[in-house]
Design a protein around this motif. Sequence first.
Motif, short mmCIF file in Angstrom:
data_model
loop_
_atom_site.label_atom_id
_atom_site.label_comp_id
_atom_site.label_asym_id
_atom_site.label_seq_id
_atom_site.Cartn_x
_atom_site.Cartn_y
_atom_site.Cartn_z
N GLU A 1 -4.93 10.64 0.98
CA GLU A 1 -4.29 11.36 -0.11
C GLU A 1 -2.94 11.94 0.34
N GLY B 1 -0.29 9.44 0.49
CA GLY B 1 0.08 8.79 -0.76
C GLY B 1 -0.53 7.42 -0.94
N ASP C 1 -4.93 7.33 -5.32
CA ASP C 1 -4.80 8.16 -6.51
C ASP C 1 -6.08 8.98 -6.58
N ARG D 1 -4.36 3.29 -4.07
CA ARG D 1 -3.12 3.23 -4.83
C ARG D 1 -2.53 1.84 -4.70
N HIS E 1 2.19 4.92 -7.53
CA HIS E 1 1.11 5.62 -8.20
C HIS E 1 1.05 5.28 -9.68
N GLU F 1 6.67 9.68 -16.23
CA GLU F 1 7.51 9.64 -15.03
C GLU F 1 8.92 10.13 -15.35
N GLU G 1 10.79 13.50 -13.81
CA GLU G 1 12.10 13.43 -13.16
C GLU G 1 13.11 14.33 -13.86
N ALA H 1 11.02 17.30 -4.69
CA ALA H 1 9.68 16.84 -4.30
C ALA H 1 8.64 17.21 -5.35
N GLU I 1 5.76 16.82 -7.86
CA GLU I 1 4.61 15.93 -8.04
C GLU I 1 3.93 16.32 -9.34
N HIS I 2 3.17 15.41 -9.89
CA HIS I 2 2.47 15.71 -11.14
C HIS I 2 1.12 15.01 -11.17
#
Length: 149
Positions: A65, A68, A71, A85, A90, A111, A115, A125, A127-128
């Motif tokens: 995890e 990366g 998922d 992944r 992802h 996405e 962004e 950096a 993340e979601h």
Amino acid sequence: MNDLAPRRAERGRLGGRTTRQRSAVLRVLDACTDFVSAQALHDRLATTDLPVGLATVYRTLRELERAGCVDVVRDETGERRYRKRPDDGHRHYLICRVCGRSRPVESEAVEEWAEHTARITGYAAVEHIVELTGICAPCRPDTAEGGKA
């Protein structure tokens, strides 16, 4: 990629030495087509010739995890479930709350939104996590596949 050998990139990002147990976890996870819990992964490993402890499974999944390589979603009880992944990055998934079957969904808008939010707030950096759940056709009682004609 469904190669049963651990990918070079994963090995490099995981750090530490590659043990036979870690390689076994990677091989079995690679063979899973849907999200799987650490306990279910451990149960599958119990059917192999190489015994792997549950702590090793959890540790390897945490490392994957952080690197990366997986998922992660939570099921209805809050348990973390893991899926390899894809090589192209992802994805977001729609997951059946009954059987756990998952399917990737189009998420370009998510996405772009993430962004854009990072850009206008000045955050880096970012993340979601987006989790979509439902009940798939075979599990729905109101469909022919789900048991009701």
